[in-house]
Write an enzyme that holds these catalytic residues in place. Structure first.
Site, PDB file in Angstrom:
ATOM      1  N   ARG A   1      29.257  11.319   3.995  1.00 46.17           N
ATOM      2  CA  ARG A   1      29.001  10.827   2.639  1.00 46.17           C
ATOM      3  C   ARG A   1      30.183  11.171   1.728  1.00 46.17           C
ATOM      4  NH1 ARG A   1      23.131  13.061   3.494  1.00 46.17           N
ATOM      5  NH2 ARG A   1      22.193  11.164   4.272  1.00 46.17           N
TER       6      ARG A   1
ATOM      7  N   ALA B   1      18.147  -5.926   8.054  1.00 43.23           N
ATOM      8  CA  ALA B   1      19.609  -5.839   8.000  1.00 43.23           C
ATOM      9  C   ALA B   1      20.272  -7.028   8.690  1.00 43.23           C
ATOM     10  CB  ALA B   1      20.076  -4.543   8.645  1.00 43.23           C
TER      11      ALA B   1
ATOM     12  N   ASP C   1      24.623   2.053   8.951  1.00 37.98           N
ATOM     13  CA  ASP C   1      24.108   3.290   9.557  1.00 37.98           C
ATOM     14  C   ASP C   1      22.726   3.019  10.168  1.00 37.98           C
ATOM     15  OD1 ASP C   1      23.663   5.941  10.282  1.00 37.98           O
ATOM     16  OD2 ASP C   1      23.031   6.542   8.262  1.00 37.98           O
TER      17      ASP C   1
ATOM     18  N   CYS D   1      23.874   6.215  16.171  1.00 39.05           N
ATOM     19  CA  CYS D   1      23.244   7.519  16.424  1.00 39.05           C
ATOM     20  C   CYS D   1      22.460   7.493  17.734  1.00 39.05           C
ATOM     21  CB  CYS D   1      22.367   7.945  15.250  1.00 39.05           C
ATOM     22  SG  CYS D   1      21.014   6.832  14.912  1.00 39.05           S
TER      23      CYS D   1
ATOM     24  N   ASP E   1      17.505  -1.732   2.914  1.00 40.05           N
ATOM     25  CA  ASP E   1      16.739  -1.086   3.988  1.00 40.05           C
ATOM     26  C   ASP E   1      15.480  -1.924   4.191  1.00 40.05           C
ATOM     27  OD1 ASP E   1      16.741   2.092   5.186  1.00 40.05           O
ATOM     28  OD2 ASP E   1      14.874   0.955   5.382  1.00 40.05           O
ATOM     29  N   SER E   2      15.000  -1.989   5.432  1.00 35.10           N
ATOM     30  CA  SER E   2      13.802  -2.810   5.677  1.00 35.10           C
ATOM     31  C   SER E   2      12.530  -2.104   5.206  1.00 35.10           C
ATOM     32  CB  SER E   2      13.686  -3.143   7.170  1.00 35.10           C
ATOM     33  OG  SER E   2      13.597  -1.942   7.901  1.00 35.10           O
TER      34      SER E   2
ATOM     35  N   PHE F   1      21.028  -0.034   5.779  1.00 35.21           N
ATOM     36  CA  PHE F   1      20.214   1.032   6.388  1.00 35.21           C
ATOM     37  C   PHE F   1      20.336   2.285   5.509  1.00 35.21           C
ATOM     38  CE2 PHE F   1      22.067  -1.546   9.857  1.00 35.21           C
ATOM     39  CZ  PHE F   1      20.935  -2.001  10.517  1.00 35.21           C
TER      40      PHE F   1
END
Ligand code: SAH
Length: 394
Positions: free
Chosen positions: A213, A281, A298, A338, A251-252, A229
């Site tokens: 960040r 997204a 992300d 990730c 974001d969903s 995201f």
């Protein structure tokens, strides 16, 4: 100790254990003494009968996760020592100073020699997430020792394992407080305020992106930023603090959008400088127009298991392709994976495939990874799950 059931490995299978690798696969086991069920504490011996390690029994292809390579009783003193070592590591990194930092991961599973255990600390509150039945069975002892290690500073401990373990245990698992009760605090990370959402994803916040960040903040000045995201908006907040002209957060999850909106207001950013939207997204990126100078991708783990790798790779190519096609010339793309099952090279190749198809020339500015309170053991490279690239798109 004599009180724990034991297993004996096949000849030669002791080698990784002697190198402190924390997993034993079922294929490595020759025989067991006593009946072993999921969650049991088990001692591991070589084929010649030498003690090697102690761990928790699991039911999958990983049959045991090891937390001790010394033959010790697994009691409160044992857990206290482990938690103290984890605390000491964060202390050495300067992460436990209450003035400078009020949010850090105190225990990161294998990385801290405690496979199956996650403990995050947020401004007086610890959130424990057990990923194994064995850790869940020990959680009350662990909570008492955690309080001893952290002292006055720790006001409440919440266990949040239901989402992870509900399908593994045959009783009802409810998230609850093991110490104290909910405290109305803001979580402070790097000087920015966040609403603490105990019902939120994972332990409520993503601490693994802390250092990344700061990198976004560094590059954001004057940019129109797209944070895809976004969850609770760590990248968006840092971009605005770094002087971004405008931030669009996507974001969903409606809950995530409520969180990011609350956090943007909480930190006093001008409403005309940001916008939030609940959207998928993939669809959002497919319909994206030009106009962003810095894009962050992300996504959640697209591949939680090996079998999902090819689908995950397609997913990475798709989102990166749309971002790379449409980012303004001279723009910067932060792209992450990730997924533990996708290694750094595979991820980079997926991004390269996207860049080839987008027809853009791309330089690698920087490689990113998880913050140091999520350490990967040198003998457990699987623990290094977060991979990021900062790309300059001509
Ligand atoms: N960048 C965040 C963490 C992201 S976690 C941070 O720094 O805190 C991944 C996020 O992706 C979650 O918030 C989840 O709700 C969201 N998500 C999952 N599937 C999605 C989809 N198909 N479209 C958009 N968002 C999605």
């Amino acid at each position: 100790m004599g009180t724990y059931p034991s297993i004996f490995l096949k000849p030669g299978k002791e080698v990784p254990v002697k190198r402190f690798h924390p997993w034993i696969f079922s294929g490595a086991i020759d025989r067991a003494n006593g009946k072993i069920k999921e969650g049991d504490i088990v001692e591991v011996f070589s084929s010649r009968g030498d003690y090697l390690a102690t761990g928790h029994a699991l039911s999958g292809s990983i049959a045991l996760k090891l937390f001790s390579f010394k033959r010790l009783p697994i009691d409160q003193a044992f857990w206290k020592e482990k938690i103290s070592l984890a605390y000491k590591y964060r202390e050495r990194l300067g992460m436990t100073d209450p003035v400078k930092n009020e949010a850090f991961r105190l225990v990161y599973g294998e990385g801290d020699g405690l496979p199956g255990l996650i403990i995050d600390y947020y401004s007086g509150m610890a959130v424990i997430q057990c990923h194994s039945v064995g850790m869940h069975l020990a959680v009350k002892e662990i909570a008492i020792m955690l309080k001893e290690v952290m002292g006055e500073r720790l006001k409440a401990i919440y266990e949040k394992s239901a989402e992870i373990l509900s399908e593994t245990v045959d009783y009802e698992l409810i998230d609850n407080f093991l110490l104290g009760e909910a405290i109305a605090v803001d979580l402070v990370e790097d000087g920015l305020l966040y609403q603490l959402d105990l019902q939120g994803q994972k332990t409520g916040f993503f601490l693994d992106q802390r250092e990344n960040r700061k990198v976004v903040e560094h590059y954001a000045r004057g940019c129109r930023v797209l944070d895809v995201f976004c969850y609770s908006g760590g990248f968006s907040l840092h971009a605005l603090r770094g002087g971004a002209a405008f931030v669009q957060a996507v974001d969903s999850s409606k809950k995530a959008i409520e969180l990011v909106s609350a956090n943007l207001k909480k930190n006093g950013f001008e409403e005309s400088n940001f916008s939030t939207i609940a959207a998928d997204a993939k669809q959002y990126l497919e319909g994206l127009q030009q106009g962003f100078d810095l894009i962050i991708l992300d996504p959640p783990a697209f591949a939680k298991h090996q079998e999902m790798r090819s689908k995950a790779i397609k997913g990475y190519i798709n989102i990166n392709l749309n971002a790379l096609k449409k980012i303004n010339p001279g723009g910067i793309l932060f792209t992450f994976s990730c997924s533990q099952a996708i290694d750094r090279n595979t991820f980079q190749s997926s991004v390269m495939a996207a860049a080839i198809e987008a027809g853009r020339n791309v330089r690698i500015v920087q490689h990113l990874s998880q913050s140091p309170d999520h350490p990967a053991g040198l003998f457990h490279p699987e623990g290094a799950y977060l991979k990021g690239l900062v790309l300059y798109v001509e």
